[in-house]
Write an enzyme that holds these catalytic residues in place. Structure first.
Site, PDB file in Angstrom:
ATOM      1  N   ARG A 128      19.030  -7.326  43.084  1.00 57.89           N
ATOM      2  CA  ARG A 128      18.597  -6.016  43.579  1.00 57.89           C
ATOM      3  C   ARG A 128      17.335  -5.626  42.811  1.00 57.89           C
ATOM      4  O   ARG A 128      16.921  -6.302  41.892  1.00 57.89           O
ATOM      5  CB  ARG A 128      19.702  -4.984  43.402  1.00 57.89           C
ATOM      6  N   GLU A 167      19.459   4.343  40.380  1.00 60.93           N
ATOM      7  CA  GLU A 167      18.914   3.944  39.077  1.00 60.93           C
ATOM      8  C   GLU A 167      17.503   3.374  39.182  1.00 60.93           C
ATOM      9  O   GLU A 167      17.291   2.177  38.987  1.00 60.93           O
ATOM     10  CB  GLU A 167      19.815   2.914  38.414  1.00 60.93           C
ATOM     11  N   GLU A 324      28.627   7.663  37.747  1.00 63.94           N
ATOM     12  CA  GLU A 324      29.404   6.453  37.447  1.00 63.94           C
ATOM     13  C   GLU A 324      29.914   6.533  36.016  1.00 63.94           C
ATOM     14  O   GLU A 324      29.206   7.045  35.134  1.00 63.94           O
ATOM     15  CB  GLU A 324      28.523   5.197  37.557  1.00 63.94           C
ATOM     16  N   TRP A 332      28.675  -5.891  31.209  1.00 65.74           N
ATOM     17  CA  TRP A 332      27.297  -6.269  30.872  1.00 65.74           C
ATOM     18  C   TRP A 332      26.958  -6.105  29.385  1.00 65.74           C
ATOM     19  O   TRP A 332      25.869  -6.457  28.961  1.00 65.74           O
ATOM     20  CB  TRP A 332      26.318  -5.438  31.714  1.00 65.74           C
ATOM     21  N   GLN A 373      31.720  -9.365  38.748  1.00 61.38           N
ATOM     22  CA  GLN A 373      33.138  -9.681  38.956  1.00 61.38           C
ATOM     23  C   GLN A 373      34.065  -9.180  37.853  1.00 61.38           C
ATOM     24  O   GLN A 373      35.213  -8.869  38.113  1.00 61.38           O
ATOM     25  CB  GLN A 373      33.307 -11.199  39.080  1.00 61.38           C
TER      26      GLN A 373
HETATM   27  C1  GLA Z   1      24.962   0.615  37.175  1.00 57.42           C
HETATM   28  C2  GLA Z   1      24.807   0.495  38.678  1.00 57.42           C
HETATM   29  C3  GLA Z   1      26.035   0.007  39.369  1.00 57.42           C
HETATM   30  C4  GLA Z   1      26.718  -1.066  38.569  1.00 57.42           C
HETATM   31  C5  GLA Z   1      27.065  -0.511  37.209  1.00 57.42           C
HETATM   32  C6  GLA Z   1      27.857  -1.477  36.340  1.00 57.42           C
HETATM   33  O1  GLA Z   1      25.154   1.841  36.714  1.00 57.42           O
HETATM   34  O2  GLA Z   1      24.397   1.709  39.266  1.00 57.42           O
HETATM   35  O3  GLA Z   1      25.633  -0.483  40.630  1.00 57.42           O
HETATM   36  O4  GLA Z   1      25.871  -2.158  38.442  1.00 57.42           O
HETATM   37  O5  GLA Z   1      25.885  -0.218  36.541  1.00 57.42           O
HETATM   38  O6  GLA Z   1      28.149  -0.924  35.085  1.00 57.42           O
END
Ligand code: GLA
Length: 692
Positions: A128, A167, A324, A332, A373
């Site tokens: 992306r 983001e 979120e 990550w 995943q």
């Molecule tokens: C970001 C993105 C999400 C996802 C999360 C994972 O905040 O907006 O699409 O990738 O991280 O923690």
């Protein structure tokens, strides 16, 4: 049968509340990706969400290839069905515009929409954020898909909001971005002469004689070397304006086609402190702003987390959403450990205490074969609840209880910390010492001020400051003449301003202020910085605020007016600083201006902050609690809601100054005992208003 009828009636009530238009004040939800799952599964997922107590889903922000599988061929029906099904389960929807992830047909047919990185590499499909934020073609295609969505769902009663993109992250060095950058500079400076003068380009023979010679990002590249300071600061402003334009392109379409009731936001990502562009400028045209609260590795740091909430709240000076947050863990971080049981619940409650009106878990269900995943979810790959599900359900139950008292409330503070992107950039381009991490310096102030005053706002220096008794600017490096006027007016009208180290060194073009620090505020202070020093060793410092050490940075100050008073002095240190003033203060108009030239150790910082808070007459929140218990207060016309959070290692008892309604446990209480990781929500009705 009776039970089924009862639950249907209950469903009816919930669904009706969604249709009523105005959303209730407090939302718990999740990101849901229906396009990734067979439609036959949707109801089971939504029933589980309902069982969990979730009230909102965000959908669509990565679904472009499912919404427009080929250019001009739109398949929006599935989204309508997903919204309908969600509504049937009492769940409202926020639609994300899908522009963070363009489909393959798009970038294949229009390769000019692909982002180019600083080394000239064009991105490829398969991830992306591979688009150029400046590409006119990409913007045109974004407008088209957004218009389709807006026309279709802009009056849908179950859609309560829109998120533009997701983001914003990467700038681009493609030819369109370069052209726009040169146009942007031309509009800003008019002539190359003016630009050369402001940027001091005679240095190293940088003088430009044509606009297209001007490199992007400092010539040697951001992060890989130091470019011309004026150029680098302007590049960051250009990046900001380009993202603002990228967003505006979609915002205009949404404003034209969607009901005003559907509120528009974007999600500014997981690192509230990130400074790849000025986030306040992004927030300005939106109805509300949202961020992503991820801990990543380690555990919840309540000071940093609360400060990040306060920073986000400061962008629009209004409540916000956490779009979120992690269902216990991410995938990550270097070590993506799980937060302890109950820790994510505390994170959500701390966010609410600092002004969040919603929190959405990312994501609902583990993706079977996408890039994320391993990420924490509420439901696993097989569709069964994960261990975290029960904690989410508890949080939802509690939020349902607290929604009514929290309605219409917001945090209020009489203390403001100033956070300024220009200053962040200016110092980071040229830090002088790797130890000067501005966010850490700011958090040092925040920690001390919050301990003394219980609540702190973090706002832009140009904001209206009149409501604050105390304004503190830790590293306000860039002070233009206009900003100096604004700050001086605040002081003269009765405000108490404390400027921290490195303040006022630069003008609005990132050139050194000739007056020395704090630049145009030297006359107001009646003193100035004689010289700055990056410290190798700590230096003792003592005076009115107590004694301790200057740790990483110290400036030798000098009085230049008889009524400017020395508050702190250095002891024997690097020789240059020995016996020199470390802090000055002066009464000016109805207020005071103070300059502190040193980064102080935590103990002395705490004493200094206490002195400032007391001196400015700041009123504290109203519940005194042990230091491991954070007290957040949200106030509204109906009353006050206090959220108490125990971050200590043992249970804590808090004696209340009054009788409060215990929102989560019920009853009237005059003391509460919080277990480890405990949360208490207390409500005191404003008696002047009467029963609501
Ligand atoms: C970001 C993105 C999400 C996802 C999360 C994972 O905040 O907006 O699409 O990738 O991280 O923690």
């Amino acid at each position: 049968m009776k039970a089924a009828l009862a639950s249907l009636m209950l469903l009816g009530t919930v669904a009706a509340s969604i249709h009523a238009g105005e959303p209730p004040g407090l939302w718990l939800g999740t990101s849901w990706y229906p396009e990734q799952w067979p439609e036959s599964r949707w109801d089971a997922d939504l029933a589980l969400m309902q069982q969990c107590g979730l009230k909102v889903v965000r959908i669509g922000e990565f679904a472009w290839s499912s919404l427009e599988p080929a250019e001009g061929r739109y398949t929006l029906d599935w989204m309508e069905r997903a919204i309908d099904r969600a509504q049937a389960h009492g769940i409202a929807v926020v639609i994300g515009t899908p522009t963070d992830a363009p489909p393959a047909w798009l970038t294949t047919k229009y390769p000019e929409t692909l982002r180019v990185d600083i080394d000239g590499r064009r991105m490829e499909h398969g991830t992306r954020r591979q688009f150029s934020y400046a590409s006119p073609k990409y913007r045109e295609l974004c407008r088209t898909i957004v218009e389709r969505l807006a026309r279709r769902f802009g009056h849908n009663p179950d859609v309560i909001g829109w998120q533009i993109g997701n983001e914003y992250t990467e700038d681009s060095y493609d030819p369109a971005a370069r052209r726009q950058y040169h146009e942007w500079l031309r509009a800003r400076y008019g002539t190359l002469d003016a630009l050369n003068r402001r940027w001091g380009t005679a240095y190293w023979s940088e003088t430009f004689d044509s606009w297209d010679q001007i490199p992007m990002g400092g010539g040697t590249g951001m992060g890989s070397g130091r470019g011309n300071p004026g150029l680098m600061l302007d590049y960051m402003r250009f990046v900001t304006d380009t993202w603002v334009g990228f967003q505006q392109n979609q915002l205009e379409v949404l404003r034209r086609f969607v009901d005003a009731r559907q509120r528009i936001t974007t999600n500014l990502g997981g690192l509230g402190w990130a400074d790849r562009f000025n986030r306040r400028d992004i927030a300005a045209p939106l109805d509300f702003i949202a961020w992503d609260d991820y801990v990543g590795e380690g555990h919840l740091d309540p000071v940093r987390n609360g400060a990040t909430d306060d920073l986000v709240r400061g962008w629009k000076r209004q409540n916000f959403w956490v779009m979120e947050c992690e269902p216990a863990f991410v995938d990550w971080a270097p070590i993506s450990n799980a937060l302890a049981p109950g820790e994510t619940r505390q994170l959500v409650w701390e966010d609410i205490g600092h002004g969040a009106d919603a929190a959405l878990y990312w994501q609902w269900r583990s993706d079977l074969n996408g890039q994320e995943q391993y990420h924490g979810t509420l439901v696993g790959p097989g569709g069964e609840p994960e261990p975290f599900f029960a904690e989410a359900r508890q949080t939802a139950r509690e939020m349902a209880l607290a929604a009514a008292p929290l309605e219409g409330t917001a945090p209020h503070s009489e203390v403001a910390l100033l956070h300024d992107y220009d200053s962040r950039w200016a110092i980071d381009f040229h830090p002088q010492t790797v130890r000067y991490n501005q966010v850490d310096v700011l958090l040092g102030y925040y920690r001390a001020l919050r301990a003394a005053a219980q609540s702190v706002d973090i706002v832009d220096p140009r904001a209206d400051l009149t409501a604050y008794r105390l304004v503190v600017a830790p590293s306000l490096n860039v002070i233009s003449v206009e900003l100096a006027r604004h700050l001086e007016a605040y002081v003269r009208a009765g405000g108490h301003l404390v400027l921290g180290p490195r303040s006022g060194m630069k003008d609005g073009y990132n050139a050194l202020n000739v007056q020395r620090q704090p630049g145009p505020l030297v006359p107001a202070l009646g003193g100035r910085v004689e010289q700055f020093y990056a410290l190798l060793e700590p230096v003792p410092v003592a005076g009115d605020w107590g004694q301790g050490k200057a740790t990483i940075w110290a400036e030798a100050l000098a009085q230049r007016s008889p009524d400017c008073r020395v508050v702190m002095r250095y002891g024997a240190g690097n020789g240059w600083l020995d016996g020199q003033p470390a802090a000055l203060t002066r009464a000016l108009g109805k207020g005071t201006i103070t300059y502190l030239g040193a980064v102080l150790d935590a103990g002395l910082m705490g004493q200094a902050a206490q002195d400032w808070v007391t001196g400015a007459g700041v009123e504290v929140n109203g519940i005194a609690a042990p230091s491991d218990v954070e007290v957040c207060r949200r106030s509204g016309p109906g009353g006050d809601v206090f959220i108490l959070l125990n971050f200590g290692a043992g249970p804590e008892r808090v004696t209340l100054p009054d009788r409060f309604q215990d929102v989560l446990d019920g009853g009237q209480v005059d003391e509460v005992t919080l277990p480890v990781r405990g949360v208490s929500v207390l409500y005191r009705q404003n008696t002047a208003v009467g029963p609501s």
